[in-house]
Design an enzyme around this catalytic site. Structure first.
Site, PDB file in Angstrom:
ATOM      1  CE  LYS A  55      -4.472  -1.541   1.320  1.00  0.00           C
ATOM      2  NZ  LYS A  55      -4.301  -2.925   1.838  1.00  0.00           N
ATOM      3  CD  GLU A  88      -9.852   4.586   1.665  1.00  0.00           C
ATOM      4  OE1 GLU A  88      -9.619   5.801   1.511  1.00  0.00           O
ATOM      5  OE2 GLU A  88      -9.257   3.702   1.019  1.00  0.00           O
ATOM      6  CB  SER A  99      -0.228  -8.061  -1.295  1.00  0.00           C
ATOM      7  OG  SER A  99      -1.038  -8.923  -0.522  1.00  0.00           O
TER       8      SER A  99
HETATM    9  C1  LIG Z   1      -5.167  -3.953   1.560  1.00  0.00           C
HETATM   10  C2  LIG Z   1      -4.465  -5.197   1.242  1.00  0.00           C
HETATM   11  C3  LIG Z   1      -4.877  -6.024   0.168  1.00  0.00           C
HETATM   12  C4  LIG Z   1      -6.102  -5.766  -0.647  1.00  0.00           C
HETATM   13  O1  LIG Z   1      -6.091  -4.604  -1.384  1.00  0.00           O
HETATM   14  P1  LIG Z   1      -5.848  -4.580  -2.952  1.00  0.00           P
HETATM   15  O2  LIG Z   1      -6.133  -3.184  -3.303  1.00  0.00           O
HETATM   16  O3  LIG Z   1      -6.782  -5.564  -3.580  1.00  0.00           O
HETATM   17  O4  LIG Z   1      -4.433  -4.961  -3.183  1.00  0.00           O
HETATM   18  C5  LIG Z   1      -4.113  -7.143  -0.115  1.00  0.00           C
HETATM   19  N1  LIG Z   1      -3.032  -7.470   0.614  1.00  0.00           N
HETATM   20  C6  LIG Z   1      -2.624  -6.711   1.648  1.00  0.00           C
HETATM   21  C7  LIG Z   1      -1.422  -7.134   2.408  1.00  0.00           C
HETATM   22  C8  LIG Z   1      -3.318  -5.558   2.010  1.00  0.00           C
HETATM   23  O5  LIG Z   1      -2.908  -4.830   3.044  1.00  0.00           O
END
Ligand SMILES: *Cc1c(COP(=O)(O)O)cnc(C)c1O
Length: 406
Positions: free
Chosen positions: A97, A119, A386
């Site tokens: 993020k 948000e 992610s």
């Molecule tokens: C917020 C988040 C997501 C989901 O958000 P996307 O916009 O779909 O990427 C996925 N993985 C992690 C670690 C997150 O913090």
């Protein structure tokens, strides 16, 4: 194959449409601010100075580039395709993020804004935003559902330590959707001083395209890295899909490579029954929510349905418009992982690779656990990791029934 051949920049169109999806469905008062943001964003994107500044902070503060790591034991255990992990979990604040938060705060500074709002659901985007606001000495207000504040205490304290004000939203379900409404209301009221850092590839134009472009560095790096390590493109990309930002960030630079197939994994929760999941492509339908047109979980009267997922970051009733389009175009396949499958992915990656993934990312791991054994040993898969699982450790320990030693 050329390593510089990227996807066509022709999507979205000038009004922010990805085919029948996307666009800008907002109250009159937000039309001008969005237009201004769009103009400034395109100018910044063309400006080498802005790009240099962004590169500098991504490298020196955020921790880019992230490794593309060969997951040897997971590969052996599954007995099929060779699996690589794109390690976004190693970034500062623990998830992808911050790529977007950093891009947008630099844009806000360029626009002369002094106040940042955002948000947040699980709190990851709130933490990334509070972090970049602290770095640049900007005032910061984070809107978070009151229920989410309780579920994600650690992140609330992190944001406060970073100097942000956290506003607990008590309307409706008291989760992410209501937090977005409140952030939009704030933005309308304070737009002269304030920039709204939206946290995923969602919302009114230009947010979906802008957020995607700030995250495409994931795919740009992965492409360069796999060509270095394997001398060829991957056969498949896998990522979890909440709003869709980490997935589109990985996918986008490969969209024009027909040999690369792509798989997005949504939250299947307790199974595909009303209010038990957040898999918009299973049982969702076309609708408008929070500024854009996309697939939405709604009832026959257009009321937004309740959603459920073990992972708060995937627990949202709508999906980014570019994903809706890529799915209709059959360019990307979408499947889902249940809570149980995600927890299994969480544990297996921890035990086999020494990497505790975020529960969101564990959905992508569940995807590769299903798919890798069906592919040949010389096939290559890149999984987007992610985020890291620190925030989820207590929750997962309870689910699995881990106990403290006596
Ligand atoms: C917020 C988040 C997501 C989901 O958000 P996307 O916009 O779909 O990427 C996925 N993985 C992690 C670690 C997150 O913090």
């Amino acid at each position: 194959m050329s390593s510089t051949q990227y996807a066509t920049p022709s999507m979205p169109d000038a009004q922010g449409h990805f085919g029948p999806f996307g666009g800008r469905y907002v109250p009159e008062t937000l039309v001008h601010p969005l237009q201004q943001l769009e103009n400034e964003y395109w100018r910044a994107q063309q400006d080498p100075e802005f790009q240099q500044e962004l590169d500098y902070y991504l490298r020196e503060f955020v921790g880019r580039p992230t490794p593309l790591y060969y997951a040897e034991r997971l590969t052996r255990e599954l007995g099929g395709a060779k699996i690589y992990l794109k390690r976004e979990d190693l970034l500062h604040t623990g998830a992808h993020k911050i790529n977007n938060a950093m891009g947008q705060v630099l844009l806000a500074r360029r626009m002369g804004k002094t106040r940042i709002i955002a948000e947040t659901g699980a709190g990851q985007h709130g933490v990334a935003t509070a972090t970049v606001a602290a770095m640049f000495g900007m005032q910061c207000v984070i809107y978070m559902g009151a229920v989410d504040c309780k579920r994600q205490e650690l992140n609330v304290y992190r944001m406060k330590m970073l100097g942000a004000e956290v506003f607990a939203v008590k309307a409706g379900q008291q989760t992410l959707k209501e937090a977005v409404n409140e952030a939009m209301r704030d933005w309308v009221t304070h737009v002269r001083s304030t920039h709204y850092i939206l946290g995923t590839a969602y919302g009114a134009h230009p947010y979906p395209v802008m957020v995607r472009n700030f995250h495409r560095i994931i795919g740009d790096e992965a492409r360069r890295q796999i060509l270095e390590q394997e001398k060829r493109l991957p056969d498949m990309l896998i990522a979890c899909v909440g709003g869709g930002s980490n997935a589109i960030g990985l996918f986008y630079p490969f969209l024009n490579d027909p040999s690369v197939s792509m798989l997005g994994i949504e939250a299947g929760g307790e199974g595909i029954l009303p209010e038990k999941h957040a898999a918009r492509f299973q049982g969702g339908s076309l609708g408008v929510l929070q500024g854009t047109r996309s697939y939405i979980l709604q009832d026959e009267f257009g009321q937004i349905q309740l959603t459920h997922s073990v992972s708060a970051g995937l627990d949202y009733a709508a999906v980014g418009p570019e994903h809706a389009w890529l799915r209709d175009e059959k360019r990307v396949n979408y499947d889902y992982a249940t809570d149980t499958e995600a927890l299994d992915g969480f544990m297996r990656l921890s035990r086999l690779e020494g990497i505790i993934p975020a529960l969101e990312s564990a959905h992508a791991v569940a995807g590769v656990i299903k798919v890798a054994p069906t592919l040949a040993k010389d096939a290559l898969i890149i999984v987007n990791l992610s985020g890291r699982g620190d925030k989820d450790v207590m929750h997962a320990a309870q689910q699995i029934g881990l106990k403290l030693p006596d």
